[in-house]
Design an enzyme around this catalytic site. Structure first.
Site, PDB file in Angstrom:
ATOM      1  N   ASP A 105     -42.930  -0.678  -3.661  1.00 26.14           N
ATOM      2  CA  ASP A 105     -44.146  -0.362  -4.420  1.00 26.14           C
ATOM      3  C   ASP A 105     -44.248  -1.465  -5.510  1.00 26.14           C
ATOM      4  OD1 ASP A 105     -46.443   0.945  -5.478  1.00 26.14           O
ATOM      5  OD2 ASP A 105     -45.145   3.032  -5.078  1.00 26.14           O
TER       6      ASP A 105
ATOM      7  N   ASP B 198     -49.973  -1.260  -5.678  1.00 25.75           N
ATOM      8  CA  ASP B 198     -50.548  -0.243  -6.589  1.00 25.75           C
ATOM      9  C   ASP B 198     -51.936  -0.587  -7.176  1.00 25.75           C
ATOM     10  OD1 ASP B 198     -49.549   2.186  -8.249  1.00 25.75           O
ATOM     11  OD2 ASP B 198     -50.038   1.031  -9.890  1.00 25.75           O
TER      12      ASP B 198
ATOM     13  N   GLU C 269     -53.588   0.137  -2.685  1.00 32.96           N
ATOM     14  CA  GLU C 269     -53.940   1.491  -3.058  1.00 32.96           C
ATOM     15  C   GLU C 269     -55.404   1.023  -3.900  1.00 32.96           C
ATOM     16  OE1 GLU C 269     -53.170   5.087  -6.305  1.00 32.96           O
ATOM     17  OE2 GLU C 269     -52.614   3.055  -6.723  1.00 32.96           O
TER      18      GLU C 269
ATOM     19  N   HIS D  66     -47.856  11.341  -4.239  1.00 36.79           N
ATOM     20  CA  HIS D  66     -47.280  11.621  -5.659  1.00 36.79           C
ATOM     21  C   HIS D  66     -48.429  11.902  -6.714  1.00 36.79           C
ATOM     22  CE1 HIS D  66     -47.952   7.502  -5.794  1.00 36.79           C
ATOM     23  NE2 HIS D  66     -47.631   7.494  -7.339  1.00 36.79           N
ATOM     24  N   ASP D  67     -49.701  11.573  -6.325  1.00 36.24           N
ATOM     25  CA  ASP D  67     -50.885  11.622  -7.338  1.00 36.24           C
ATOM     26  C   ASP D  67     -51.572  12.728  -7.056  1.00 36.24           C
ATOM     27  OD1 ASP D  67     -49.923   9.579  -8.772  1.00 36.24           O
ATOM     28  OD2 ASP D  67     -50.991   8.258  -7.516  1.00 36.24           O
TER      29      ASP D  67
HETATM   30  C1  GLC Z   1     -51.171   4.599  -9.183  1.00 37.37           C
HETATM   31  C2  GLC Z   1     -49.850   5.278  -8.874  1.00 37.37           C
HETATM   32  C3  GLC Z   1     -49.899   6.197  -9.993  1.00 37.37           C
HETATM   33  C4  GLC Z   1     -49.917   5.580 -11.435  1.00 37.37           C
HETATM   34  C5  GLC Z   1     -51.025   4.537 -11.444  1.00 37.37           C
HETATM   35  C6  GLC Z   1     -50.792   3.514 -12.489  1.00 37.37           C
HETATM   36  O1  GLC Z   1     -52.443   5.175  -9.009  1.00 37.37           O
HETATM   37  O2  GLC Z   1     -49.939   5.862  -7.703  1.00 37.37           O
HETATM   38  O3  GLC Z   1     -48.901   7.029  -9.904  1.00 37.37           O
HETATM   39  O4  GLC Z   1     -49.882   6.313 -12.187  1.00 37.37           O
HETATM   40  O5  GLC Z   1     -51.173   3.787 -10.383  1.00 37.37           O
HETATM   41  O6  GLC Z   1     -49.761   2.614 -12.120  1.00 37.37           O
END
Ligand code: GLC
Ligand code: CA
Length: 550
Positions: free
Chosen positions: A96, A196, A246, A320-321
Protein backbone atom coordinates in the site's frame (compact mmCIF):
# COMPACT_ATOMS: atom_id res chain seq x y z
CA UNK A 1 -0.36 -7.51 -20.17
CA UNK A 2 -3.52 -9.44 -19.26
CA UNK A 3 -1.84 -10.82 -16.16
CA UNK A 4 -4.35 -9.51 -13.63
CA UNK A 5 -7.64 -10.37 -15.31
CA UNK A 6 -7.80 -13.91 -14.01
CA UNK A 7 -6.60 -13.04 -10.51
CA UNK A 8 -8.33 -12.66 -7.16
CA UNK A 9 -6.95 -10.29 -4.53
CA UNK A 10 -7.33 -10.66 -0.77
CA UNK A 11 -6.98 -7.58 1.40
CA UNK A 12 -5.27 -7.93 4.74
CA UNK A 13 -5.81 -5.25 7.35
CA UNK A 14 -2.62 -6.07 9.13
CA UNK A 15 -3.46 -4.68 12.53
CA UNK A 16 -6.47 -6.99 12.80
CA UNK A 17 -5.49 -10.12 10.88
CA UNK A 18 -3.41 -12.27 13.22
CA UNK A 19 -1.25 -11.42 16.20
CA UNK A 20 1.77 -13.74 16.44
CA UNK A 21 3.48 -12.31 19.53
CA UNK A 22 0.48 -11.72 21.77
CA UNK A 23 0.56 -7.96 22.12
CA UNK A 24 -2.95 -7.48 20.76
CA UNK A 25 -1.80 -6.12 17.38
CA UNK A 26 -1.72 -8.11 14.16
CA UNK A 27 1.69 -8.46 12.53
CA UNK A 28 3.67 -9.85 9.60
CA UNK A 29 4.44 -13.17 11.29
CA UNK A 30 0.72 -13.51 11.89
CA UNK A 31 0.21 -13.44 8.12
CA UNK A 32 2.89 -16.10 7.67
CA UNK A 33 0.97 -18.32 10.11
CA UNK A 34 -2.16 -18.00 7.97
CA UNK A 35 -0.72 -18.41 4.48
CA UNK A 36 -2.01 -21.97 4.21
CA UNK A 37 -5.52 -20.72 4.91
CA UNK A 38 -5.16 -18.15 2.13
CA UNK A 39 -3.69 -20.66 -0.28
CA UNK A 40 -6.58 -23.05 0.28
CA UNK A 41 -9.02 -20.19 -0.22
CA UNK A 42 -7.47 -19.81 -3.67
CA UNK A 43 -6.47 -16.14 -3.79
CA UNK A 44 -3.55 -14.91 -5.90
CA UNK A 45 -2.44 -11.63 -4.41
CA UNK A 46 -2.38 -10.32 -0.86
CA UNK A 47 -2.74 -6.57 -0.51
CA UNK A 48 -1.38 -5.66 2.89
CA UNK A 49 -2.30 -2.33 4.46
CA UNK A 50 0.68 -0.13 5.46
CA UNK A 51 3.26 -1.58 7.88
CA UNK A 52 5.79 1.23 7.56
CA UNK A 53 7.09 3.31 10.47
CA UNK A 54 4.17 5.44 11.57
CA UNK A 55 2.78 7.20 14.65
CA UNK A 56 -0.49 5.41 13.78
CA UNK A 57 -2.77 8.39 13.89
CA UNK A 58 -4.57 6.87 10.93
CA UNK A 59 -3.55 3.25 11.46
CA UNK A 60 -0.44 3.39 9.31
CA UNK A 61 -1.79 5.62 6.54
CA UNK A 62 0.35 8.32 8.14
CA UNK A 63 3.83 7.20 7.17
CA UNK A 64 6.94 8.57 8.85
CA UNK A 65 9.44 6.35 7.02
CA UNK A 66 8.52 4.52 3.82
CA UNK A 67 11.59 2.29 3.75
CA UNK A 68 11.40 0.74 7.19
CA UNK A 69 8.95 -1.49 8.96
CA UNK A 70 7.24 -0.35 12.11
CA UNK A 71 8.57 -2.61 14.87
CA UNK A 72 5.06 -3.28 16.15
CA UNK A 73 4.39 -5.13 12.88
CA UNK A 74 7.70 -6.99 12.65
CA UNK A 75 11.08 -6.71 10.98
CA UNK A 76 12.54 -6.65 7.48
CA UNK A 77 13.49 -10.31 7.98
CA UNK A 78 9.87 -11.12 8.69
CA UNK A 79 8.86 -9.40 5.48
CA UNK A 80 11.55 -11.24 3.48
CA UNK A 81 10.23 -14.49 4.89
CA UNK A 82 6.66 -13.51 4.10
CA UNK A 83 7.63 -12.72 0.51
CA UNK A 84 9.47 -16.03 0.13
CA UNK A 85 6.58 -17.99 1.67
CA UNK A 86 3.94 -16.28 -0.48
CA UNK A 87 6.07 -16.89 -3.60
CA UNK A 88 6.38 -20.55 -2.68
CA UNK A 89 2.60 -20.82 -2.67
CA UNK A 90 2.25 -19.06 -6.02
CA UNK A 91 0.88 -15.91 -4.44
CA UNK A 92 2.21 -12.35 -4.56
CA UNK A 93 2.26 -9.38 -2.20
CA UNK A 94 0.84 -5.97 -3.04
CA UNK A 95 1.96 -3.08 -0.87
CA UNK A 96 0.00 0.00 0.00
CA UNK A 97 1.68 3.20 -1.19
CA UNK A 98 0.40 6.27 0.59
CA UNK A 99 1.78 9.01 -1.63
CA UNK A 100 -0.77 11.79 -1.36
CA UNK A 101 0.57 12.72 2.06
CA UNK A 102 3.16 11.79 4.67
CA UNK A 103 3.00 11.84 8.41
CA UNK A 104 4.09 15.14 9.90
CA UNK A 105 6.64 12.98 11.75
CA UNK A 106 8.37 12.20 8.45
CA UNK A 107 11.91 13.65 8.25
CA UNK A 108 10.89 15.74 5.22
CA UNK A 109 8.12 17.45 7.13
CA UNK A 110 10.29 17.91 10.19
CA UNK A 111 12.89 19.70 8.05
CA UNK A 112 10.14 21.78 6.52
CA UNK A 113 8.90 22.75 9.96
CA UNK A 114 12.44 23.70 10.92
CA UNK A 115 12.25 26.27 8.13
CA UNK A 116 14.30 24.45 5.47
CA UNK A 117 12.88 25.93 2.27
CA UNK A 118 13.92 22.96 0.14
CA UNK A 119 11.67 20.71 2.24
CA UNK A 120 8.93 23.27 2.63
CA UNK A 121 8.54 22.87 -1.10
CA UNK A 122 7.83 19.14 -0.55
CA UNK A 123 4.49 20.11 0.97
CA UNK A 124 1.77 22.65 0.39
CA UNK A 125 2.41 25.67 2.57
CA UNK A 126 0.55 28.94 2.19
CA UNK A 127 1.48 32.27 3.79
CA UNK A 128 -1.11 33.93 5.93
CA UNK A 129 -2.38 35.14 9.24
CA UNK A 130 -3.51 32.69 11.87
CA UNK A 131 -7.07 33.98 11.72
CA UNK A 132 -7.45 33.60 7.97
CA UNK A 133 -7.60 30.11 6.49
CA UNK A 134 -6.16 29.96 2.93
CA UNK A 135 -9.38 28.32 1.70
CA UNK A 136 -12.56 26.99 3.26
CA UNK A 137 -11.78 23.38 2.29
CA UNK A 138 -12.68 20.66 4.73
CA UNK A 139 -10.62 17.71 5.85
CA UNK A 140 -12.09 14.33 4.93
CA UNK A 141 -12.02 13.50 8.62
CA UNK A 142 -13.93 16.65 9.60
CA UNK A 143 -12.80 20.20 10.39
CA UNK A 144 -10.62 22.50 8.24
CA UNK A 145 -8.08 21.08 5.78
CA UNK A 146 -5.40 23.55 6.91
CA UNK A 147 -3.27 23.74 10.01
CA UNK A 148 -1.28 26.78 11.07
CA UNK A 149 2.42 26.47 11.76
CA UNK A 150 2.70 29.60 13.89
CA UNK A 151 6.48 29.94 13.93
CA UNK A 152 6.55 29.89 10.10
CA UNK A 153 3.49 32.10 9.74
CA UNK A 154 2.24 29.57 7.23
CA UNK A 155 -0.57 27.12 6.83
CA UNK A 156 -0.08 23.58 5.53
CA UNK A 157 -2.66 21.50 3.71
CA UNK A 158 -3.94 18.22 5.13
CA UNK A 159 -6.86 16.68 3.26
CA UNK A 160 -6.99 13.98 5.95
CA UNK A 161 -5.72 14.04 9.57
CA UNK A 162 -3.79 17.11 10.80
CA UNK A 163 -0.76 14.83 11.03
CA UNK A 164 -1.09 13.77 7.38
CA UNK A 165 0.44 16.63 5.39
CA UNK A 166 -0.26 16.67 1.64
CA UNK A 167 2.78 16.32 -0.59
CA UNK A 168 3.52 18.76 -3.39
CA UNK A 169 3.65 16.56 -6.49
CA UNK A 170 4.37 19.60 -8.65
CA UNK A 171 7.87 19.50 -7.18
CA UNK A 172 9.93 17.06 -9.33
CA UNK A 173 12.10 16.21 -6.30
CA UNK A 174 9.05 14.81 -4.52
CA UNK A 175 8.25 12.64 -7.50
CA UNK A 176 11.83 11.34 -7.57
CA UNK A 177 11.69 10.48 -3.86
CA UNK A 178 8.49 8.52 -4.35
CA UNK A 179 9.96 6.60 -7.28
CA UNK A 180 12.87 5.53 -5.08
CA UNK A 181 10.37 4.04 -2.64
CA UNK A 182 8.67 2.00 -5.35
CA UNK A 183 12.00 0.75 -6.69
CA UNK A 184 13.09 -0.28 -3.21
CA UNK A 185 10.03 -2.45 -2.57
CA UNK A 186 10.00 -3.79 -6.09
CA UNK A 187 13.56 -5.04 -5.62
CA UNK A 188 12.48 -6.74 -2.41
CA UNK A 189 10.23 -8.97 -4.48
CA UNK A 190 6.90 -7.31 -3.97
CA UNK A 191 4.63 -8.08 -6.94
CA UNK A 192 2.15 -5.20 -7.02
CA UNK A 193 0.99 -1.95 -5.48
CA UNK A 194 -2.15 -0.29 -4.27
CA UNK A 195 -2.00 3.51 -4.43
CA UNK A 196 -3.88 5.27 -1.68
CA UNK A 197 -6.20 8.17 -2.71
CA UNK A 198 -3.96 8.61 -5.74
CA UNK A 199 -6.41 10.73 -7.70
CA UNK A 200 -5.93 13.55 -5.18
CA UNK A 201 -2.22 14.11 -5.83
CA UNK A 202 -2.45 16.92 -8.38
CA UNK A 203 -3.50 20.13 -6.68
CA UNK A 204 -4.74 23.21 -8.55
CA UNK A 205 -2.55 26.14 -9.51
CA UNK A 206 -4.80 28.57 -7.71
CA UNK A 207 -6.33 27.74 -4.34
CA UNK A 208 -9.83 29.17 -4.06
CA UNK A 209 -12.78 28.87 -1.71
CA UNK A 210 -15.39 26.30 -2.61
CA UNK A 211 -18.82 27.87 -2.50
CA UNK A 212 -20.68 24.68 -3.22
CA UNK A 213 -18.75 21.89 -1.56
CA UNK A 214 -15.88 20.88 0.69
CA UNK A 215 -13.17 21.72 -1.85
CA UNK A 216 -12.85 18.31 -3.46
CA UNK A 217 -13.74 19.57 -6.92
CA UNK A 218 -10.46 21.53 -6.96
CA UNK A 219 -8.13 18.61 -6.33
CA UNK A 220 -9.99 15.43 -7.34
CA UNK A 221 -8.67 13.96 -10.62
CA UNK A 222 -6.54 17.13 -10.80
CA UNK A 223 -5.14 18.52 -14.05
CA UNK A 224 -1.75 16.75 -13.91
CA UNK A 225 -2.76 13.46 -12.28
CA UNK A 226 -2.56 11.37 -15.44
CA UNK A 227 0.80 12.83 -16.35
CA UNK A 228 2.18 12.11 -12.88
CA UNK A 229 0.92 8.54 -12.84
CA UNK A 230 2.40 7.81 -16.26
CA UNK A 231 5.72 9.19 -15.15
CA UNK A 232 5.72 7.20 -11.91
CA UNK A 233 4.88 3.95 -13.66
CA UNK A 234 7.33 4.45 -16.52
CA UNK A 235 10.27 5.52 -14.36
CA UNK A 236 9.86 2.66 -11.90
CA UNK A 237 9.15 0.03 -14.56
CA UNK A 238 5.99 -1.29 -12.92
CA UNK A 239 3.95 -1.49 -16.14
CA UNK A 240 3.91 -5.27 -15.92
CA UNK A 241 2.93 -5.45 -12.26
CA UNK A 242 -0.57 -5.45 -10.82
CA UNK A 243 -1.47 -1.95 -9.65
CA UNK A 244 -4.69 -0.51 -8.33
CA UNK A 245 -5.52 3.08 -7.58
CA UNK A 246 -7.93 4.13 -4.89
CA UNK A 247 -9.99 6.85 -6.56
CA UNK A 248 -11.90 9.15 -4.30
CA UNK A 249 -15.07 10.80 -5.71
CA UNK A 250 -13.85 10.10 -9.24
CA UNK A 251 -15.56 9.86 -12.63
CA UNK A 252 -15.85 7.01 -15.07
CA UNK A 253 -14.06 9.11 -17.72
CA UNK A 254 -11.03 9.45 -15.48
CA UNK A 255 -11.08 5.78 -14.45
CA UNK A 256 -11.05 4.79 -18.11
CA UNK A 257 -7.85 6.76 -18.52
CA UNK A 258 -6.32 5.45 -15.30
CA UNK A 259 -6.93 1.84 -16.27
CA UNK A 260 -6.94 1.58 -20.06
CA UNK A 261 -3.75 -0.40 -20.86
CA UNK A 262 -2.86 1.96 -23.69
CA UNK A 263 -2.45 4.78 -21.21
CA UNK A 264 0.14 2.82 -19.19
CA UNK A 265 -1.09 4.17 -15.88
CA UNK A 266 -2.63 1.53 -13.60
CA UNK A 267 -4.15 -1.94 -14.00
CA UNK A 268 -7.44 -1.00 -12.35
CA UNK A 269 -9.37 1.38 -10.13
CA UNK A 270 -11.43 1.32 -7.00
CA UNK A 271 -14.31 3.75 -7.09
CA UNK A 272 -16.82 4.26 -4.30
CA UNK A 273 -20.00 5.49 -5.91
CA UNK A 274 -21.81 2.20 -5.29
CA UNK A 275 -20.94 2.42 -1.61
CA UNK A 276 -22.77 5.71 -1.14
CA UNK A 277 -26.25 4.47 -2.01
CA UNK A 278 -27.19 4.53 1.67
CA UNK A 279 -25.95 8.08 2.30
CA UNK A 280 -28.83 10.50 2.66
CA UNK A 281 -28.19 13.40 0.25
CA UNK A 282 -24.67 12.13 -0.22
CA UNK A 283 -23.87 12.65 3.46
CA UNK A 284 -22.19 9.63 5.03
CA UNK A 285 -23.33 10.70 8.49
CA UNK A 286 -27.03 10.79 7.60
CA UNK A 287 -28.54 7.32 7.68
CA UNK A 288 -30.74 5.91 4.97
CA UNK A 289 -31.74 2.43 3.82
CA UNK A 290 -29.68 1.42 0.78
CA UNK A 291 -31.26 2.40 -2.51
CA UNK A 292 -30.84 -0.90 -4.33
CA UNK A 293 -32.03 0.47 -7.64
CA UNK A 294 -29.34 3.14 -7.44
CA UNK A 295 -26.84 0.39 -6.65
CA UNK A 296 -27.88 -1.52 -9.78
CA UNK A 297 -27.71 1.57 -11.95
CA UNK A 298 -24.22 2.33 -10.74
CA UNK A 299 -23.07 -1.21 -11.46
CA UNK A 300 -24.53 -0.93 -14.94
CA UNK A 301 -22.95 2.45 -15.61
CA UNK A 302 -19.48 1.50 -14.41
CA UNK A 303 -19.47 -1.93 -15.99
CA UNK A 304 -20.73 -0.86 -19.39
CA UNK A 305 -18.76 2.34 -19.75
CA UNK A 306 -15.52 0.82 -18.55
CA UNK A 307 -16.04 -2.10 -20.93
CA UNK A 308 -16.78 0.15 -23.90
CA UNK A 309 -13.55 2.04 -23.41
CA UNK A 310 -11.35 -0.80 -22.28
CA UNK A 311 -11.09 0.25 -18.67
CA UNK A 312 -10.88 -2.25 -15.80
CA UNK A 313 -12.67 -2.19 -12.45
CA UNK A 314 -11.51 -3.48 -9.12
CA UNK A 315 -14.65 -5.26 -7.82
CA UNK A 316 -15.36 -4.93 -4.13
CA UNK A 317 -18.00 -4.40 -1.48
CA UNK A 318 -15.83 -4.32 1.63
CA UNK A 319 -12.56 -2.82 2.72
CA UNK A 320 -11.03 -1.32 5.86
CA UNK A 321 -12.85 1.99 5.32
CA UNK A 322 -16.31 0.51 4.91
CA UNK A 323 -18.90 -1.06 7.18
CA UNK A 324 -19.45 -4.75 6.42
CA UNK A 325 -21.52 -5.32 3.26
CA UNK A 326 -23.54 -8.14 4.84
CA UNK A 327 -24.82 -5.76 7.54
CA UNK A 328 -25.40 -3.03 5.03
CA UNK A 329 -26.89 -4.60 1.91
CA UNK A 330 -27.69 -8.09 3.15
CA UNK A 331 -29.26 -9.51 6.28
CA UNK A 332 -26.87 -10.47 9.04
CA UNK A 333 -29.58 -12.21 11.09
CA UNK A 334 -32.01 -14.72 9.64
CA UNK A 335 -30.57 -14.76 6.11
CA UNK A 336 -26.97 -14.33 7.10
CA UNK A 337 -25.61 -17.21 5.07
CA UNK A 338 -27.85 -16.74 2.05
CA UNK A 339 -27.32 -13.02 1.75
CA UNK A 340 -23.54 -13.25 2.27
CA UNK A 341 -23.30 -15.72 -0.59
CA UNK A 342 -25.62 -13.70 -2.80
CA UNK A 343 -23.59 -10.54 -2.25
CA UNK A 344 -20.42 -12.44 -3.07
CA UNK A 345 -21.87 -13.67 -6.37
CA UNK A 346 -23.40 -10.30 -7.21
CA UNK A 347 -20.04 -8.56 -7.34
CA UNK A 348 -17.57 -11.38 -7.96
CA UNK A 349 -18.72 -12.39 -11.41
CA UNK A 350 -18.86 -8.90 -12.88
CA UNK A 351 -16.17 -7.78 -15.32
CA UNK A 352 -13.08 -6.79 -13.35
CA UNK A 353 -10.73 -8.14 -10.71
CA UNK A 354 -12.46 -9.22 -7.49
CA UNK A 355 -11.16 -8.25 -4.05
CA UNK A 356 -12.05 -10.06 -0.86
CA UNK A 357 -11.58 -8.17 2.38
CA UNK A 358 -10.51 -10.25 5.36
CA UNK A 359 -13.49 -11.80 7.11
CA UNK A 360 -15.82 -11.14 4.21
CA UNK A 361 -15.33 -14.77 3.21
CA UNK A 362 -16.68 -15.71 6.65
CA UNK A 363 -19.64 -13.35 6.57
CA UNK A 364 -18.19 -11.19 9.34
CA UNK A 365 -20.68 -8.49 10.38
CA UNK A 366 -20.57 -4.96 11.69
CA UNK A 367 -19.22 -4.55 15.20
CA UNK A 368 -22.39 -3.20 16.87
CA UNK A 369 -20.38 -1.21 19.40
CA UNK A 370 -22.59 0.63 21.86
CA UNK A 371 -20.11 2.96 23.53
CA UNK A 372 -17.85 5.63 22.05
CA UNK A 373 -15.00 4.16 24.10
CA UNK A 374 -15.06 1.06 21.88
CA UNK A 375 -14.21 3.10 18.79
CA UNK A 376 -10.63 3.65 17.70
CA UNK A 377 -10.82 5.39 14.36
CA UNK A 378 -9.97 9.12 14.26
CA UNK A 379 -12.73 9.72 11.76
CA UNK A 380 -15.33 8.12 14.04
CA UNK A 381 -14.12 9.98 17.09
CA UNK A 382 -14.10 13.30 15.23
CA UNK A 383 -17.53 12.78 13.79
CA UNK A 384 -18.97 11.72 17.11
CA UNK A 385 -18.10 15.19 18.40
CA UNK A 386 -19.33 16.87 15.23
CA UNK A 387 -22.67 15.01 15.42
CA UNK A 388 -23.15 16.07 19.05
CA UNK A 389 -22.30 19.66 18.13
CA UNK A 390 -24.91 19.49 15.39
CA UNK A 391 -27.49 18.69 18.05
CA UNK A 392 -27.80 14.91 17.76
CA UNK A 393 -28.27 12.99 20.98
CA UNK A 394 -25.58 10.60 22.19
CA UNK A 395 -27.83 7.68 21.31
CA UNK A 396 -28.30 8.97 17.77
CA UNK A 397 -24.60 9.57 17.34
CA UNK A 398 -23.83 6.03 18.51
CA UNK A 399 -26.47 4.66 16.16
CA UNK A 400 -24.86 6.55 13.28
CA UNK A 401 -21.40 5.24 14.11
CA UNK A 402 -22.74 1.72 14.47
CA UNK A 403 -23.83 1.92 10.84
CA UNK A 404 -21.07 4.06 9.38
CA UNK A 405 -17.84 3.76 11.32
CA UNK A 406 -14.80 2.40 9.54
CA UNK A 407 -14.12 0.39 12.70
CA UNK A 408 -16.94 -1.95 11.63
CA UNK A 409 -14.54 -3.40 9.12
CA UNK A 410 -11.50 -3.28 11.39
CA UNK A 411 -12.40 -5.67 14.19
CA UNK A 412 -10.12 -8.69 14.67
CA UNK A 413 -10.34 -11.53 12.19
CA UNK A 414 -12.50 -14.28 13.69
CA UNK A 415 -10.35 -17.40 13.48
CA UNK A 416 -11.99 -19.68 16.04
CA UNK A 417 -14.23 -19.78 19.09
CA UNK A 418 -11.46 -19.26 21.62
CA UNK A 419 -11.02 -16.07 23.58
CA UNK A 420 -10.51 -13.01 21.34
CA UNK A 421 -11.63 -15.17 18.42
CA UNK A 422 -8.19 -16.77 18.20
CA UNK A 423 -6.76 -13.51 16.87
CA UNK A 424 -4.53 -13.09 19.92
CA UNK A 425 -4.21 -14.30 23.49
CA UNK A 426 -3.91 -10.69 24.57
CA UNK A 427 -6.70 -8.12 24.62
CA UNK A 428 -6.82 -6.85 21.01
CA UNK A 429 -6.34 -3.17 20.20
CA UNK A 430 -10.03 -3.03 19.22
CA UNK A 431 -12.86 -5.16 20.67
CA UNK A 432 -14.00 -8.43 19.05
CA UNK A 433 -17.70 -8.53 18.04
CA UNK A 434 -19.92 -10.78 20.15
CA UNK A 435 -20.73 -13.21 17.34
CA UNK A 436 -17.30 -14.82 16.96
CA UNK A 437 -18.41 -18.15 18.40
CA UNK A 438 -20.77 -18.61 15.50
CA UNK A 439 -18.88 -16.76 12.80
CA UNK A 440 -15.30 -17.99 12.60
CA UNK A 441 -12.96 -19.71 10.17
CA UNK A 442 -12.63 -22.95 12.10
CA UNK A 443 -16.39 -23.56 12.24
CA UNK A 444 -16.77 -22.71 8.58
CA UNK A 445 -13.97 -24.97 7.47
CA UNK A 446 -15.96 -27.88 8.93
CA UNK A 447 -19.25 -26.97 7.29
CA UNK A 448 -19.43 -27.85 3.56
CA UNK A 449 -22.26 -25.36 3.13
CA UNK A 450 -20.46 -22.46 4.83
CA UNK A 451 -19.83 -19.03 3.37
CA UNK A 452 -16.10 -19.80 3.43
CA UNK A 453 -16.49 -22.95 1.37
CA UNK A 454 -18.79 -21.13 -1.00
CA UNK A 455 -16.07 -18.52 -1.62
CA UNK A 456 -13.64 -21.30 -2.47
CA UNK A 457 -16.04 -22.65 -5.08
CA UNK A 458 -16.73 -19.20 -6.45
CA UNK A 459 -13.03 -18.45 -6.87
CA UNK A 460 -12.40 -21.73 -8.66
CA UNK A 461 -15.43 -21.22 -10.85
CA UNK A 462 -14.34 -17.72 -11.86
CA UNK A 463 -10.89 -19.02 -12.76
CA UNK A 464 -12.26 -21.92 -14.76
CA UNK A 465 -14.27 -19.87 -17.28
CA UNK A 466 -12.80 -17.53 -19.83
CA UNK A 467 -16.16 -15.77 -20.05
CA UNK A 468 -15.76 -14.74 -16.40
CA UNK A 469 -12.10 -13.81 -16.63
CA UNK A 470 -12.17 -11.89 -19.85
CA UNK A 471 -15.63 -12.01 -21.34
CA UNK A 472 -17.96 -9.12 -21.90
CA UNK A 473 -20.88 -8.27 -19.69
CA UNK A 474 -24.47 -7.35 -20.53
CA UNK A 475 -27.19 -6.68 -17.99
CA UNK A 476 -30.58 -8.40 -17.75
CA UNK A 477 -33.71 -7.10 -16.04
CA UNK A 478 -32.23 -3.62 -15.93
CA UNK A 479 -35.45 -2.08 -14.67
CA UNK A 480 -36.39 -4.87 -12.28
CA UNK A 481 -36.64 -3.44 -8.76
CA UNK A 482 -35.39 -6.56 -6.99
CA UNK A 483 -33.17 -8.57 -9.27
CA UNK A 484 -29.62 -7.90 -10.37
CA UNK A 485 -29.05 -9.91 -13.51
CA UNK A 486 -26.18 -10.08 -15.92
CA UNK A 487 -24.59 -12.34 -18.43
CA UNK A 488 -20.90 -12.79 -19.10
CA UNK A 489 -20.05 -14.20 -22.48
CA UNK A 490 -17.14 -15.23 -24.62
CA UNK A 491 -16.53 -17.74 -27.44
CA UNK A 492 -20.04 -19.19 -27.31
CA UNK A 493 -20.06 -19.70 -23.56
CA UNK A 494 -22.56 -17.74 -21.49
CA UNK A 495 -22.71 -17.42 -17.73
CA UNK A 496 -25.95 -15.98 -16.43
CA UNK A 497 -26.03 -14.47 -12.95
CA UNK A 498 -29.32 -13.75 -11.19
CA UNK A 499 -29.37 -12.22 -7.73
CA UNK A 500 -32.45 -11.45 -5.70
CA UNK A 501 -31.34 -8.42 -3.69
CA UNK A 502 -34.28 -8.53 -1.31
CA UNK A 503 -35.87 -10.50 1.48
CA UNK A 504 -38.88 -11.61 -0.52
CA UNK A 505 -39.68 -14.09 -3.28
CA UNK A 506 -39.51 -12.99 -6.87
CA UNK A 507 -40.90 -14.73 -9.95
CA UNK A 508 -39.09 -14.44 -13.24
CA UNK A 509 -41.12 -15.36 -16.29
CA UNK A 510 -38.23 -16.48 -18.37
CA UNK A 511 -37.47 -20.20 -18.27
CA UNK A 512 -33.75 -20.18 -19.02
CA UNK A 513 -34.09 -23.28 -21.15
CA UNK A 514 -30.92 -24.99 -22.29
CA UNK A 515 -29.12 -23.63 -19.28
CA UNK A 516 -27.32 -25.68 -16.71
CA UNK A 517 -27.41 -24.76 -13.04
CA UNK A 518 -23.88 -24.28 -11.75
CA UNK A 519 -23.96 -22.44 -8.46
CA UNK A 520 -26.38 -20.97 -5.96
CA UNK A 521 -27.03 -20.25 -2.31
CA UNK A 522 -29.98 -22.59 -1.75
CA UNK A 523 -30.30 -26.25 -2.68
CA UNK A 524 -29.97 -26.90 -6.39
CA UNK A 525 -32.69 -25.39 -8.57
CA UNK A 526 -34.29 -27.33 -11.42
CA UNK A 527 -34.20 -25.30 -14.58
CA UNK A 528 -37.29 -26.08 -16.62
CA UNK A 529 -39.81 -24.52 -18.90
CA UNK A 530 -41.82 -22.94 -16.09
CA UNK A 531 -39.98 -19.75 -15.29
CA UNK A 532 -37.76 -19.21 -12.32
CA UNK A 533 -38.65 -18.39 -8.74
CA UNK A 534 -36.00 -16.76 -6.61
CA UNK A 535 -36.36 -17.09 -2.85
CA UNK A 536 -35.19 -14.50 -0.27
CA UNK A 537 -31.73 -13.28 -1.28
CA UNK A 538 -31.41 -16.20 -3.63
CA UNK A 539 -28.77 -16.18 -6.31
CA UNK A 540 -28.35 -18.65 -9.15
CA UNK A 541 -25.61 -18.94 -11.68
CA UNK A 542 -26.50 -20.69 -14.92
CA UNK A 543 -24.43 -21.69 -17.86
CA UNK A 544 -25.15 -22.06 -21.52
CA UNK A 545 -22.60 -23.67 -23.76
CA UNK A 546 -22.60 -23.30 -27.45
CA UNK A 547 -18.98 -23.95 -28.23
CA UNK A 548 -16.24 -25.56 -26.21
CA UNK A 549 -15.51 -24.24 -22.74
CA UNK A 550 -12.21 -22.55 -22.00
C1 GLC B 1 -7.47 5.91 2.12
C2 GLC B 1 -7.31 4.79 3.09
C3 GLC B 1 -7.82 5.24 4.42
C4 GLC B 1 -7.02 6.43 4.86
C5 GLC B 1 -6.99 7.52 3.80
C6 GLC B 1 -5.90 8.51 4.07
O1 GLC B 1 -8.79 6.25 1.90
O2 GLC B 1 -7.92 3.64 2.61
O3 GLC B 1 -7.80 4.22 5.37
O4 GLC B 1 -7.54 6.95 6.04
O5 GLC B 1 -6.74 7.01 2.52
O6 GLC B 1 -4.64 7.94 3.84
CA1 CA C 1 1.64 -8.52 17.43
Amino acid sequence: MEYFKDKVVYQIYLKSFKDSNQDGIGDLRGIIEKLDYLEVLGVDYLWITPFFVSPQNDNGYDIADYLNIDPRFGTMEDLDELIAETDKRGMGLMLDMVFNHTSTHHAWFQRALAGDSEYMDYYIFKDGRSDRLPTNWESKFGGPAWKYAGHLKKWYLHLFHVEQADLNWDNPKVREELKKIIRFWKEKGVRGFRFDVVNLISKPEVFADDNCGDGRRFYTDGHRVHEYLKELVRDTGIEEMITVGEMSSTTVENCIRYSNPEEQELSMCFNFHHLKVDYRNGDKWELMKPDLMALKKLYIKWQIEMQEHNGWNALFLCNHDQPRAISRFGNDGEYWKESAKMLAVSIFLQRGTPYIYQGEELGMTNAYFSDIEQYRDVESRNYYKILLEKGKSKAEAIQTLAARSRDNGRTPMQWNEEMFAGFSKHMPWIPVPDNYQKINAMEEEKDPDSILNFYKQLIQFRKSRKALREGNIAFLYEEHPDVLGYVRYCDGNEIIVLCNLRKKCVELKEAFEHCKYVLGNYEKVEIGVEGLRLREYECVVLEKRIGAIH
